[in-house]
Motif scaffolding. Structure first.
Motif, short mmCIF file in Angstrom:
data_model
loop_
_atom_site.label_atom_id
_atom_site.label_comp_id
_atom_site.label_asym_id
_atom_site.label_seq_id
_atom_site.Cartn_x
_atom_site.Cartn_y
_atom_site.Cartn_z
N PHE A 87 -8.44 11.45 42.38
CA PHE A 87 -8.55 12.68 42.68
C PHE A 87 -8.95 13.25 43.98
N LYS A 88 -9.71 12.28 44.72
CA LYS A 88 -10.16 12.44 46.11
C LYS A 88 -9.14 12.47 47.06
N SER A 106 -18.48 13.69 36.31
CA SER A 106 -19.22 14.22 37.39
C SER A 106 -20.10 12.91 38.13
N GLY A 107 -20.33 13.06 39.54
CA GLY A 107 -21.19 12.15 40.08
C GLY A 107 -21.94 12.80 41.18
N ASN A 108 -21.29 13.24 42.26
CA ASN A 108 -21.94 14.11 43.19
C ASN A 108 -21.69 15.53 43.11
N PHE A 109 -20.78 15.90 41.98
CA PHE A 109 -20.87 17.14 41.40
C PHE A 109 -19.90 18.25 42.40
N GLY A 110 -19.21 17.56 43.29
CA GLY A 110 -18.34 18.30 44.27
C GLY A 110 -17.24 18.89 43.49
N ASN A 111 -16.56 18.02 42.52
CA ASN A 111 -15.38 18.46 41.88
C ASN A 111 -15.54 19.74 40.85
N MET A 159 -19.18 7.41 39.96
CA MET A 159 -20.15 8.36 39.52
C MET A 159 -21.81 7.98 39.22
N HIS A 198 -13.93 6.50 34.21
CA HIS A 198 -14.67 7.89 34.29
C HIS A 198 -13.91 9.07 33.30
N THR A 206 -9.54 11.13 36.34
CA THR A 206 -9.81 11.40 37.79
C THR A 206 -9.35 9.98 38.77
C1 LIG Z 1 -15.77 10.70 43.07
C2 LIG Z 1 -15.25 10.40 41.52
C3 LIG Z 1 -15.85 11.04 40.38
C4 LIG Z 1 -16.95 12.12 40.70
O1 LIG Z 1 -16.61 13.18 41.21
P1 LIG Z 1 -17.75 14.09 41.94
O2 LIG Z 1 -17.04 15.16 42.69
O3 LIG Z 1 -18.48 13.39 42.86
O4 LIG Z 1 -18.38 14.66 41.00
C5 LIG Z 1 -15.31 10.77 39.17
N1 LIG Z 1 -14.42 10.03 38.95
C6 LIG Z 1 -13.59 9.38 39.92
C7 LIG Z 1 -12.87 8.25 39.80
C8 LIG Z 1 -14.39 9.38 41.42
O5 LIG Z 1 -13.75 8.86 42.31
#
Ligand SMILES: *Cc1c(COP(=O)(O)O)cnc(C)c1O
Length: 441
Positions: free
Chosen positions: A111-112, A256-261, A310, A364, A387
């Motif tokens: 998704f990034k 969620s990891g950095n919680f930007g999404n 994450m 994820h 994601t």
């Molecule tokens: C970066 C990422 C996440 C976490 O997204 P955040 O915006 O950092 O919370 C989840 N899944 C995948 C595959 C990612 O690359």
């Protein structure tokens, strides 16, 4: 003259207001806070009425105009949006009431790509007419950010990208997506964990000597141009679900990891997007989950898990969520609930979902799917964000399912390339010396 441009303030409240251009080019505010738009423009009722019959591009363009329309020429903004979203984000039904929003059809299969491509193009827009030294984008990655940013910026003139990643902690497939590109992309292999990479990046932005010497900016989800555009696909997903399931309450689960999404989706809700509530799905790095339960936010070093994108011990965008909800734990827990899963549960979820539904999750998406399944209430319909493509975690997914996972052609192409990276310690002094010796143009 009345100034109609949007201003951005810092979550730490001790930096001057910034224009969009400054917020994007600079990344982090002077007081180390994260930029927030001063207003969140609601979208009109008519937009939401028409949304289900609109194209993805038009939905996204309307959302983009609300965020950036005061600061970017509208024709240019439309080009940026259309160019960013050159791949589909389909909604796929997995169970009776559960849909997957597949965000892995972009160039790096995660998704990034959306935020990274948008940011590269917006930064290109702001810098197209400025002469002189190049802009240096520095980005820390626990896996997927690096590939998305590197590919989003590849070949963009006047911009050089440094990708910092933790040695031995990203999968070979992830690594090859930012170490094999060359041109304006440099991979920096840090002897440490993701949080060390993130700290090096933050220190670089705060270092006066370095900033006098060269123009630095960030492409982590701390940058408004990277995290806000992620709201586009939440609007799109809701529109698709409304077409299929008229009038049902919609719940959304975000790994969620950095919680930007998830943060971008919360902005969407402020603009009127009808998502009733959110679930933030964590792996064992669950400081946010703990915050929801206790009201206390206690960052700690990250631990390695199967869902490594994450693995974040101190999520940057917590500051934005906290600010958005007026620092109220009560308000936050009204909109967001949490879930946390260990590696064994992630594996079991991938196996079970494949067996029961035929749908193959990545580690994820598995957190998002399970959090939704366990927390849905009667009368609700839900979607989770898938994601990343399962092939990005081929070894893990194959080990768990016992089936082979086919690698899409675009991934296979990366794997043919030759890995080039710069070894680095986790001491800021070393990283600084390296940057000071890099070319300026
Ligand atoms: C970066 C990422 C996440 C976490 O997204 P955040 O915006 O950092 O919370 C989840 N899944 C995948 C595959 C990612 O690359």
């Amino acid at each position: 003259m009345i100034d109609v441009t949007m201003k951005y303030y810092s979550t730490n409240g001790a930096a001057p207001l910034a224009t969009l251009e400054k917020a994007v080019v600079q990344g982090l505010a002077e007081d180390r806070g994260l930029y927030m738009p001063e207003h969140i423009n609601s979208l009109p009722r008519e937009f939401f009425d028409e949304m289900p019959s609109m194209s993805f591009h038009d939905v996204a363009y309307n959302v983009a105009s609300a965020f950036f329309g005061e600061d970017v020429d509208l024709d240019a903004l439309q080009d940026i949006v259309f160019d960013t979203l050159s791949f589909p984000c389909p909604i796929v039904q997995v169970e009776e009431n559960i849909y997957s929003l597949e965000l892995f059809h972009g160039p790096t299969l995660a998704f990034k790509d959306v935020g990274a491509r948008f940011m590269a193009r917006l930064l290109g827009y702001f810098t197209q007419n400025t002469q002189g030294s190049r802009i240096n984008v520095i980005v820390a990655t626990s896996g997927d950010t690096g590939s998305a940013v590197a590919n989003g910026f590849l070949g963009v003139e006047g911009i050089h990208v440094y990708v910092l990643y933790p040695k031995g902690k990203v999968s070979p497939i992830q690594e090859c997506q930012f170490t094999t590109l060359g041109r304006n992309i440099t991979a920096v292999e840090v002897d440490g964990v993701f949080d060390d990479c993130q700290r090096l990046v933050k220190s670089a932005f705060m270092d006066e000597e370095l900033n006098r010497h060269m123009r630095l900016t960030s492409a982590n989800s701390i940058n408004v141009a990277r995290f806000l555009p992620q709201s586009f696909y939440y609007f799109w997903a809701v529109a698709q679900i409304q077409k299929l399931r008229y009038g049902e309450d919609i719940v959304c689960s975000v790994p969620s990891g950095n919680f930007g999404n998830i943060c971008s989706a919360l902005f969407g809700k402020r603009m009127g997007l009808p998502i009733k509530r959110f679930i933030a799905a964590n792996n064992r790095n669950d400081v946010f989950y703990e915050y929801l339960q206790t009201g206390e936010y206690r960052p700690r070093p990250s631990v390695q898990t199967l869902a490594n994108a994450m693995d974040v011990g101190d999520p940057s965008n917590f500051a934005r969520i906290y600010d958005l909800y007026g620092k109220s734990h009560e308000a936050i827990t009204k909109d967001i609930s949490g879930a946390t899963y260990n590696d064994e549960q992630i594996a079991e979820t991938i196996r079970q979902c494949l067996k029961d539904t035929g749908y193959l999750l990545d580690p994820h998406g598995a957190c998002g799917y399970r959090a939704l399944k366990e927390n849905m209430r009667p009368g609700e319909v839900g979607f989770f964000l898938e994601t990343a493509h399962p092939a990005k975690f081929k070894d893990i997914v194959e080990r768990i399912t016992g089936r082979s996972v086919e690698i899409p052609a675009c991934l296979a192409a990366f794997m043919q390339g030759r890995k080039v990276s710069v070894p680095m310690s986790r001491d800021f002094a070393d990283f600084k010396a390296y940057l000071l010796s890099a070319p300026l143009a």
